[in-house]
Write an enzyme that holds these catalytic residues in place. Structure first.
Site, PDB file in Angstrom:
ATOM      1  CG  ASP A 248      -1.792  -1.265   1.531  1.00 48.52           C
ATOM      2  OD1 ASP A 248      -2.167  -1.792   0.285  1.00 48.52           O
ATOM      3  OD2 ASP A 248      -1.952  -1.702   2.452  1.00 48.52           O
ATOM      4  CD  GLU A 416      -9.106  -2.844  -1.243  1.00 47.59           C
ATOM      5  OE1 GLU A 416      -9.589  -3.157  -0.077  1.00 47.59           O
ATOM      6  OE2 GLU A 416      -8.024  -3.990  -1.597  1.00 47.59           O
TER       7      GLU A 416
HETATM    8  O1  FUB Z   1      -3.250  -3.575   3.256  1.00 56.27           O
HETATM    9  C1  FUB Z   1      -4.302  -3.807   3.785  1.00 56.27           C
HETATM   10  C2  FUB Z   1      -5.633  -3.685   2.442  1.00 56.27           C
HETATM   11  O2  FUB Z   1      -5.351  -4.515   1.637  1.00 56.27           O
HETATM   12  C3  FUB Z   1      -5.323  -2.263   2.231  1.00 56.27           C
HETATM   13  O3  FUB Z   1      -6.170  -1.341   3.268  1.00 56.27           O
HETATM   14  C4  FUB Z   1      -5.940  -2.338   0.829  1.00 56.27           C
HETATM   15  O4  FUB Z   1      -6.005  -1.386  -0.068  1.00 56.27           O
HETATM   16  C5  FUB Z   1      -5.581  -3.578   0.216  1.00 56.27           C
HETATM   17  O5  FUB Z   1      -4.334  -3.400  -0.448  1.00 56.27           O
END
Ligand code: FUB
Length: 531
Positions: A248, A416
């Site tokens: 991320d 997301e």
């Molecule tokens: O790393 C945890 C979660 O997985 C992140 O918040 C999302 O965007 C995905 O990458």
């Protein structure tokens, strides 16, 4: 004037008129660039090689402070045992004798032919020797190796792209790595332009111009070799952080001129995203050498956080008036779904001493904050999940919403990981999708899409994919400009082969003239071969 004064005067005059470079060349003399290669270097199939070949076009782009010479010879190989070794040519001897300051080495396409690839085991050795033959010249030139451009030839015995991609290009990079010289990855640039390669092998004048432009941009971005380390387009290899698992990446350039990446951390041994804890910050000033500033926050430091900890997911950071604001998603309750908050920690430093301040009231219970500061100073906050993406304004204090967040309109298959940036007056919202790949066991392999708008809160016009799947189920990225180049940060699982042990990567991002984004070429996609 006494003798001592006369001598001093003469020395000063000589130094003033003949400022010598480190290599003893007068500063007013052009920088000598020697291009060695085969028919593509020669410009063999162009209407007028002296005008259309990429060395000729590079000369025009660089102007008369450079002198670019073309030593390309059609059909030549890097391999000494090839059917037409460059080693045996007069051009090679002339290139060695050219007293170069910079040498571009562009050999390897002909080595992919069936008749030559049988000797492929010797490619790295021969390439290293070729590099060394220039390195040992008295002028001690800077050497930049080019990977061969794409081939659209269908005959598998010919100059065949699968062989270039899987053998020649990696071996070229391997040789450059061993010799600690730079590599320009030319292979991707014409991949989407078969129309500029009429005979499927050679670029026409326009295709050669694209090659020259990449070389020109590289030389102007890095007038000196940027590091003692081997560089591919002046970037560390992917993944660029290898001593711990990271995901991320949120990239920002701060006032100190460094590029900082705020990343989440996958724990080892893996126990899943629920147990993710702590954030690290990394920074660079040359895209090659990265500093790990260490851990900046963990869930135990979040007073309002869920008592079980974990769930320190994708963060972001912003800077205003001497304070760094670190935004992180974290639930306040055991039942995570309805209790996600966007926490805030602040510091006077970009990568240390963050203190949790609380969380932003009124934000929908979703993950992955993104904070975008527009040119007029207005700051926007985004988050999302479960198919919905929200955006809203932040007050000047950076910790309160200035009105409710609203759902972003016009996105397709949003998952997301929102990231918003601005380029040439357009706003871009990028995000991972919910892709399930039928060709890889119907498993989740998110890709990244983008949409454009004339306003930071939309409505958005969906544009398409800009980062294809990696080997991870999740995807997450950020886009930033640094030293005149645009970059896409994202993560893959190349180091571990496991979705919950991810690693952050970076690659160049290119816009088309109409502002649309080209699909990012992922360096080190070789890991995909295992599927
Ligand atoms: O790393 C945890 C979660 O997985 C992140 O918040 C999302 O965007 C995905 O990458």
């Amino acid at each position: 004037m006494n003798l001592k004064r006369i001598i001093t005067f003469v020395i000063v005059c000589v130094l003033a008129t003949m400022t010598l470079t480190a290599k003893g060349r007068k500063s007013k003399e052009p920088v000598r660039i020697t291009c060695i290669g085969a028919s593509i270097t020669e410009g063999a199939t162009t209407a007028d090689p002296s005008r259309d070949s990429y060395p000729a076009q590079l000369q025009r782009m660089l102007g008369n402070t450079y002198a670019v010479s073309n030593y390309g010879v059609s059909g030549c190989t890097m391999l000494k045992k090839g059917d037409s070794p460059y080693w045996n040519t007069e051009a090679y001897q002339n290139a060695l004798a050219s007293d170069p300051d910079i040498v571009f080495i562009d050999l390897g396409g002909n080595d992919s032919k069936a008749v030559n690839r049988v000797h492929m085991d010797e490619f790295v050795k021969d390439a290293c020797e070729m590099i060394a033959s220039f390195q040992n010249l008295p002028s001690k030139p800077r050497i930049i190796v080019l990977t061969p451009i794409v081939s659209f030839v269908e005959d598998p015995d010919g100059i065949y792209d699968a062989v270039i991609n899987r053998l020649v290009a990696p071996k070229t990079i391997d040789a450059a790595d061993r010799m600690r010289v730079e590599v320009l990855d030319m292979h991707p640039i014409l991949k989407r332009h078969p129309e500029l390669m009429p005979d499927c092998i050679h670029p026409n004048a326009e295709g050669s111009e694209m090659m020259a432009k990449k070389m020109y941009e590289y030389l102007t971005a890095w007038p000196e070799k940027p590091s003692d380390h081997m560089t591919i387009d002046a970037m560390a290899n992917n993944p660029f952080i290898t001593h711990l698992y990271t995901a991320d990446p949120s990239a920002h350039v701060w006032d100190d001129g460094r590029l900082y990446v705020y990343a989440s951390h996958d724990i080892f041994p893996p126990r899943g995203c629920d147990y993710m804890d702590r954030y690290h910050v990394f920074s660079t000033d040359n895209m090659i050498d990265w500093t790990d500033h260490g851990e900046i926050l963990h869930s135990g430091q979040v007073p309002w956080g869920r008592r079980e900890g974990g769930y320190m997911w994708a963060p972001d950071c912003a800077y205003k008036d001497g304070t760094y604001y670190f935004y992180f998603p974290h639930p306040s309750g055991t039942n995570t779904g309805p209790t996600w908050k966007i926490g805030i920690a602040t510091s006077k430093e970009p990568a240390a001493n963050f203190t949790v301040q609380g969380y932003i009231e009124g934000v929908p219970s979703f993950i992955d904050p993104c904070v975008f500061m527009d040119d007029d100073g207005q700051v926007y906050l985004y988050n999302g999940g479960g198919g919905k993406c929200y955006g809203g304004r932040l007050k000047d204090n950076m910790v309160e919403l200035d009105g409710p967040m609203v759902e972003m309109e016009g996105l397709y298959d949003f998952h997301e990981g929102t990231w918003v940036h601005k380029y040439n007056g357009n706003y871009y919202l990028t995000y991972p999708d919910n892709f399930i790949d039928p060709s890889r066991g119907n498993k989740q392999y998110n890709r990244m899409h983008y949409a454009m708008s004339k306003s930071p809160l939309g409505p958005w016009e969906y544009k398409g994919i800009m980062l294809e799947e990696t080997d991870c189920d999740t995807s997450h990225g950020s886009i930033v400009e640094y030293k005149g180049q645009w970059y896409m940060f994202y993560h893959n699982c190349a180091l571990s082969g496991r979705g919950n042990l991810r690693s952050i990567c970076v690659d160049r991002l290119y816009y088309n003239e109409d502002g649309t984004i080209q699909i990012v070429e992922q360096r080190n996609r070789s890991f995909l071969d295992r599927y």
